[in-house]
Structures are given as structure tokens and as C-alpha cells.
Design a protein around this motif. Structure first.
Motif, PDB file in Angstrom:
ATOM      1  N   SER A 190       0.859  -1.188   0.000  1.00 11.45           N
ATOM      2  CA  SER A 190       0.000   0.000   0.000  1.00 11.45           C
ATOM      3  C   SER A 190       0.888   1.228   0.000  1.00 11.45           C
ATOM      4  CB  SER A 190      -0.924   0.010   1.224  1.00 11.45           C
ATOM      5  OG  SER A 190      -0.175   0.184   2.420  1.00 11.45           O
ATOM      6  N   ILE A 191       0.404   2.279  -0.623  1.00 11.82           N
ATOM      7  CA  ILE A 191       1.105   3.547  -0.599  1.00 11.82           C
ATOM      8  C   ILE A 191       0.187   4.597   0.011  1.00 11.82           C
ATOM      9  CG2 ILE A 191       0.436   4.066  -3.000  1.00 11.82           C
ATOM     10  CD1 ILE A 191       3.138   5.611  -3.180  1.00 11.82           C
ATOM     11  N   ASP A 192       0.716   5.337   0.977  1.00  8.63           N
ATOM     12  CA  ASP A 192      -0.029   6.411   1.624  1.00  8.63           C
ATOM     13  C   ASP A 192       0.033   7.640   0.728  1.00  8.63           C
ATOM     14  OD1 ASP A 192      -0.591   8.749   3.336  1.00  8.63           O
ATOM     15  OD2 ASP A 192      -0.645   7.269   4.955  1.00  8.63           O
ATOM     16  N   LEU A 193      -1.109   8.085   0.249  1.00  5.26           N
ATOM     17  CA  LEU A 193      -1.141   9.190  -0.698  1.00  5.26           C
ATOM     18  C   LEU A 193      -0.990  10.549  -0.027  1.00  5.26           C
ATOM     19  CD1 LEU A 193      -3.840   7.910  -3.205  1.00  5.26           C
ATOM     20  CD2 LEU A 193      -1.362   7.928  -3.473  1.00  5.26           C
ATOM     21  N   LYS A 194      -0.916  10.568   1.293  1.00  6.00           N
ATOM     22  CA  LYS A 194      -0.620  11.798   2.013  1.00  6.00           C
ATOM     23  C   LYS A 194       0.878  11.987   2.216  1.00  6.00           C
ATOM     24  CE  LYS A 194      -4.740  13.551   2.950  1.00  6.00           C
ATOM     25  NZ  LYS A 194      -5.173  14.896   2.466  1.00  6.00           N
ATOM     26  N   ASN A 195       1.562  10.912   2.680  1.00 11.19           N
ATOM     27  CA  ASN A 195       2.993  11.057   2.989  1.00 11.19           C
ATOM     28  C   ASN A 195       3.922  10.283   2.067  1.00 11.19           C
ATOM     29  OD1 ASN A 195       2.948   8.347   3.887  1.00 11.19           O
ATOM     30  ND2 ASN A 195       2.517   8.946   5.998  1.00 11.19           N
ATOM     31  N   GLY A 196       3.360   9.492   1.144  1.00 10.99           N
ATOM     32  CA  GLY A 196       4.173   8.764   0.179  1.00 10.99           C
ATOM     33  C   GLY A 196       4.809   7.498   0.704  1.00 10.99           C
ATOM     34  N   LYS A 197       4.523   7.107   1.945  1.00  7.29           N
ATOM     35  CA  LYS A 197       5.137   5.924   2.536  1.00  7.29           C
ATOM     36  C   LYS A 197       4.530   4.642   1.956  1.00  7.29           C
ATOM     37  CE  LYS A 197       5.936   3.562   6.945  1.00  7.29           C
ATOM     38  NZ  LYS A 197       5.668   3.590   8.418  1.00  7.29           N
ATOM     39  N   THR A 198       5.406   3.695   1.594  1.00  5.52           N
ATOM     40  CA  THR A 198       4.964   2.404   1.071  1.00  5.52           C
ATOM     41  C   THR A 198       5.139   1.335   2.134  1.00  5.52           C
ATOM     42  OG1 THR A 198       5.528   2.994  -1.201  1.00  5.52           O
ATOM     43  CG2 THR A 198       5.316   0.654  -0.717  1.00  5.52           C
ATOM     44  N   THR A 199       4.110   0.493   2.304  1.00  5.83           N
ATOM     45  CA  THR A 199       4.121  -0.571   3.304  1.00  5.83           C
ATOM     46  C   THR A 199       3.818  -1.899   2.639  1.00  5.83           C
ATOM     47  OG1 THR A 199       3.309   0.975   4.983  1.00  5.83           O
ATOM     48  CG2 THR A 199       3.092  -1.377   5.468  1.00  5.83           C
ATOM     49  N   THR A 200       4.549  -2.943   3.013  1.00  3.38           N
ATOM     50  CA  THR A 200       4.253  -4.294   2.533  1.00  3.38           C
ATOM     51  C   THR A 200       3.254  -4.936   3.483  1.00  3.38           C
ATOM     52  OG1 THR A 200       6.430  -4.549   1.513  1.00  3.38           O
ATOM     53  CG2 THR A 200       5.204  -6.558   1.978  1.00  3.38           C
ATOM     54  N   LEU A 201       2.145  -5.414   2.933  1.00  2.00           N
ATOM     55  CA  LEU A 201       1.053  -5.978   3.731  1.00  2.00           C
ATOM     56  C   LEU A 201       1.107  -7.490   3.815  1.00  2.00           C
ATOM     57  CD1 LEU A 201      -1.758  -3.795   2.123  1.00  2.00           C
ATOM     58  CD2 LEU A 201      -0.613  -3.369   4.305  1.00  2.00           C
ATOM     59  N   GLY A 202       1.777  -8.116   2.858  1.00  2.00           N
ATOM     60  CA  GLY A 202       1.843  -9.568   2.804  1.00  2.00           C
ATOM     61  C   GLY A 202       2.186  -9.992   1.395  1.00  2.00           C
ATOM     62  N   ALA A 203       1.917 -11.248   1.077  1.00  2.00           N
ATOM     63  CA  ALA A 203       2.178 -11.775  -0.261  1.00  2.00           C
ATOM     64  C   ALA A 203       0.903 -12.383  -0.816  1.00  2.00           C
ATOM     65  CB  ALA A 203       3.279 -12.824  -0.221  1.00  2.00           C
ATOM     66  N   THR A 204       0.741 -12.319  -2.124  1.00  2.00           N
ATOM     67  CA  THR A 204      -0.427 -12.926  -2.752  1.00  2.00           C
ATOM     68  C   THR A 204      -0.400 -14.436  -2.581  1.00  2.00           C
ATOM     69  OG1 THR A 204       0.660 -13.186  -4.894  1.00  2.00           O
ATOM     70  CG2 THR A 204      -0.517 -11.118  -4.507  1.00  2.00           C
ATOM     71  N   LEU A 205      -1.559 -15.043  -2.663  1.00  2.00           N
ATOM     72  CA  LEU A 205      -1.610 -16.490  -2.802  1.00  2.00           C
ATOM     73  C   LEU A 205      -1.021 -16.841  -4.155  1.00  2.00           C
ATOM     74  CD1 LEU A 205      -5.227 -17.020  -1.455  1.00  2.00           C
ATOM     75  CD2 LEU A 205      -3.098 -17.605  -0.259  1.00  2.00           C
ATOM     76  N   SER A 206      -0.267 -17.891  -4.213  1.00  4.00           N
ATOM     77  CA  SER A 206       0.467 -18.234  -5.422  1.00  4.00           C
ATOM     78  C   SER A 206      -0.470 -18.412  -6.615  1.00  4.00           C
ATOM     79  CB  SER A 206       1.273 -19.521  -5.193  1.00  4.00           C
ATOM     80  OG  SER A 206       2.084 -19.804  -6.291  1.00  4.00           O
ATOM     81  N   GLY A 207      -0.272 -17.565  -7.635  1.00  2.00           N
ATOM     82  CA  GLY A 207      -1.078 -17.660  -8.840  1.00  2.00           C
ATOM     83  C   GLY A 207      -2.341 -16.830  -8.827  1.00  2.00           C
ATOM     84  N   SER A 208      -2.662 -16.169  -7.724  1.00  2.00           N
ATOM     85  CA  SER A 208      -3.873 -15.340  -7.638  1.00  2.00           C
ATOM     86  C   SER A 208      -3.523 -13.871  -7.794  1.00  2.00           C
ATOM     87  CB  SER A 208      -4.575 -15.563  -6.291  1.00  2.00           C
ATOM     88  OG  SER A 208      -5.042 -16.887  -6.179  1.00  2.00           O
ATOM     89  N   GLN A 209      -4.479 -13.092  -8.308  1.00  2.22           N
ATOM     90  CA  GLN A 209      -4.200 -11.682  -8.552  1.00  2.22           C
ATOM     91  C   GLN A 209      -5.337 -10.748  -8.183  1.00  2.22           C
ATOM     92  OE1 GLN A 209      -3.801 -10.756 -12.770  1.00  2.22           O
ATOM     93  NE2 GLN A 209      -4.894 -12.620 -13.337  1.00  2.22           N
ATOM     94  N   ASP A 210      -6.363 -11.246  -7.476  1.00  4.31           N
ATOM     95  CA  ASP A 210      -7.482 -10.397  -7.077  1.00  4.31           C
ATOM     96  C   ASP A 210      -7.661 -10.432  -5.563  1.00  4.31           C
ATOM     97  OD1 ASP A 210      -8.712  -9.708  -9.802  1.00  4.31           O
ATOM     98  OD2 ASP A 210      -8.597 -11.892  -9.879  1.00  4.31           O
ATOM     99  N   PHE A 211      -7.831  -9.262  -4.966  1.00  5.24           N
ATOM    100  CA  PHE A 211      -8.123  -9.199  -3.541  1.00  5.24           C
ATOM    101  C   PHE A 211      -9.062  -8.035  -3.272  1.00  5.24           C
ATOM    102  CE2 PHE A 211      -4.244  -6.571  -3.913  1.00  5.24           C
ATOM    103  CZ  PHE A 211      -4.652  -5.402  -3.277  1.00  5.24           C
TER     104      PHE A 211
END
Length: 300
Positions: free
Chosen positions: A217-238
Motif C-alpha cells: 500500500s502507498i499512503d497518498l498523504k505522505n508517500g510511505k509504502t508498506t508491505t502488507l503480505g504476499a499474494t496467494l500463489s497464482g492469484s491476482q485479485d483481492f
């Protein structure tokens, strides 16, 4: 070499929303209960909401009783369809013979249904359809080809197709901020935050045949990027079901992720012989209903 690259890009553009490339899909509805870590789909209630050998896809709730989605007709044209849980009726929100609408959503101001429109000349741009039924309006005339998007602060964060694709945020006229490149097709605003989440395909988490990438995720106020986790292998929708929980699918099985613990938890699966592989989803906490897109199983 340049000619080869240009030809490849043209083929991508042509096939991006190609009818031939689309699998016949239906919307399924599942009742839910609980919230947060206790959220649970009641799979015993799962049933088709649509049932056609065509493309019914890209659902989004626009209020506490209505859903919009993109649907193909027999000629291969795509319109915005509105479904009411109050009446059980389907209604054409748009009916345009010379263009197709995809990824309908409610704008932050709640005055428009937005959509990615494939215009008569093939250009893909973001349009606004007034809920009053007035004529649609082109939003960003200089941003194309738009593939996917979501809203933050009444402005669009968009996947723009290219080599590589770009993740951009339209802060204002002539002020297009590039947030990232080479992202996946899912862009979702994180509820009650300044963040927009996406799949970073530059950050490979698994090198198996079915690859897994970082969800960020990227914070559109301060520009900070955070990693939330990893996708399930082969999936692309959340989707987000609330501020702190992500939902994703693998096959017919649903999984829940709290970014604090980084581990996907299985919630169970839909038992269906006619439909396989959940892709896009939509959730209404007011209705306690989950909408799932599943591929139709072709009969032999």
C-alpha cells in the motif's frame, strides 16, 4: 527490434479486453457472518446470482442494497448492469451499442458511476455516468489506456497499460503522479485510511510456476509504502472487507489475511461442479453478503 516491440504492445492492447480472451463467468452470492478475524462466509448459502454462458464480472456495491457489474451481450458489447437486492431486479444502467463499459464503481462524491470505457476507436479511458441518467462525461482525456482503478479523495488511482504498465494517481489537471510500475490488475483503496493497495510484480515472493508477489500500500498523504503480505500463489485479485483484513481466493477456496500476522487463513470453499476458480469479489458489510466471480465450467 523496435518494430517487434511495437507489434507486441499493439497485440496486448487489442487483447486487453478482448471477448475472445474472456472466460464465461457468473456472479455468485454468499451470505456472511462475523467481522474482523471472525469473518466467515456461509458457504451453504452460496448460489448463482447470474447464470449465462457470457461475461458477468467486475462487481462493486454502490450502496447498502445495489450492485453494479459489467456484462456482455450476445454481440460482445459490454454494458453496466445494476442489481437490486431489495427488488431482485436487473437493470441496464448503460446500454451503448458503440462502446463497452468495464469495472463500474461509485465515485467518492456518489454522484456518478465510473467505468473504463473502450471507445469506438479502441481508446480506453475513464468515464463518469451520472446517477441521474444524464449523458456520460469523459474524466481524463489525456490518460489512456486505462485498465483498472480505484478512488481516493475523489481522484482516481489507475493502472495504465504500457511497457511496463504504470500505477498513477491523478492529483489534478496536468499533475499525474507515478506511484509505481509493473503492478498487478488489483487496485483497492484501504478503508478509512489514506492508502491505496496494489500488487507489486517487481517484488517476487515465490519463484514457483504460480508466482507470488508482494501486496503493498502507498499512503497518498505522505508517500510511505508498506508491505502488507504476499499474494496467494497464482492469484491476482483481492478486496478489503474492513480496514485490517484482506480477502483473496485460490481456486474455489477463500482466504483471510490480517497484515499484522502476514499469514493467510482458509475460510473454506464453494462446492460447485458447474463453476470453478474465484477471481474478483465484492463485499457489503451492511447486507452481510459477498459477491464472487467464478468461471463457468465448459461442458465436454
Amino acid at each position: 527490434m523496435q518494430k517487434s516491440i511495437s507489434l507486441s504492445f499493439l497485440l496486448i492492447l487489442i487483447s486487453f479486453f478482448s471477448i475472445k480472451a474472456q472466460v464465461a463467468t457468473d456472479l455468485w452470492v454468499v451470505d456472511t457472518e462475523g467481522s474482523g478475524d471472525s469473518f466467515r462466509p456461509k458457504f451453504e448459502t452460496a448460489k448463482p446470482l447470474t447464470n449465462r454462458p457470457l461475461y458477468d464480472n467486475q462487481p462493486n456495491f454502490i450502496n447498502d442494497a445495489e450492485l453494479v457489474f459489467s456484462a456482455a451481450d450476445e454481440k460482445g458489447n459490454h454494458d453496466i448492469i445494476l442489481y437490486s437486492f431489495r427488488t431482485g431486479n436487473f437493470t441496464n444502467f448503460s446500454k451503448t451499442a458503440d462502446r463497452s463499459e468495464y469495472s463500474p464503481s461509485l465515485t467518492d462524491c456518489k454522484q456518478y458511476i465510473s467505468a473504463v470505457v473502450v471507445e469506438p476507436d479502441g481508446t480506453q479511458r475513464l468515464w463518469l455516468y451520472p446517477i441521474t441518467g444524464d449523458a456520460p462525461e469523459l474524466l481524463y482525456d489525456d490518460i489512456a489506456p486505462v485498465g483498472y482503478y480505484d478512488w481516493y479523495d475523489n481522484k482516481a488511482a489507475m493502472f495504465v497499460l504500457g511497457q511496463p504498465n504504470r500505477f498513477v494517481y491523478a492529483r489534478g489537471k496536468g499533475n499525474l503522479q507515478e506511484l509505481s510500475t509493473n503492478i498487478g490488475r488489483t487496485i483497492k483503496t484501504r478503508p478509512k485510511t489514506n492508502q491505496v493497495s496494489y500488487i507489486d510484480q517487481n517484488d517476487l515472493k515465490s519463484s514457483s510456476d504460480s508466482k507470488s508477489y508482494a501486496i503493498k500500500s502507498i499512503d497518498l498523504k505522505n508517500g510511505k509504502t508498506t508491505t502488507l503480505g504476499a499474494t496467494l500463489s497464482g492469484s491476482q485479485d483481492f478486496i478489503w472487507i474492513d480496514k485490517n483484513h484482506l480477502l483473496m481466493a485460490l481456486g474455489n477456496e477463500l482466504f483471510l489475511l490480517n497484515p499484522k500476522d502476514q499469514n493467510w487463513k482458509s475460510l473454506g470453499k464453494i462446492a460447485a461442479t458447474t463453476h470453478q476458480t474465484i477471481t474478483r469479489m465484492a463485499y457489503s458489510a451492511e447486507l452481510n453478503k459477498l459477491i464472487l466471480v467464478l468461471n463457468r465450467v465448459e461442458k465436454p
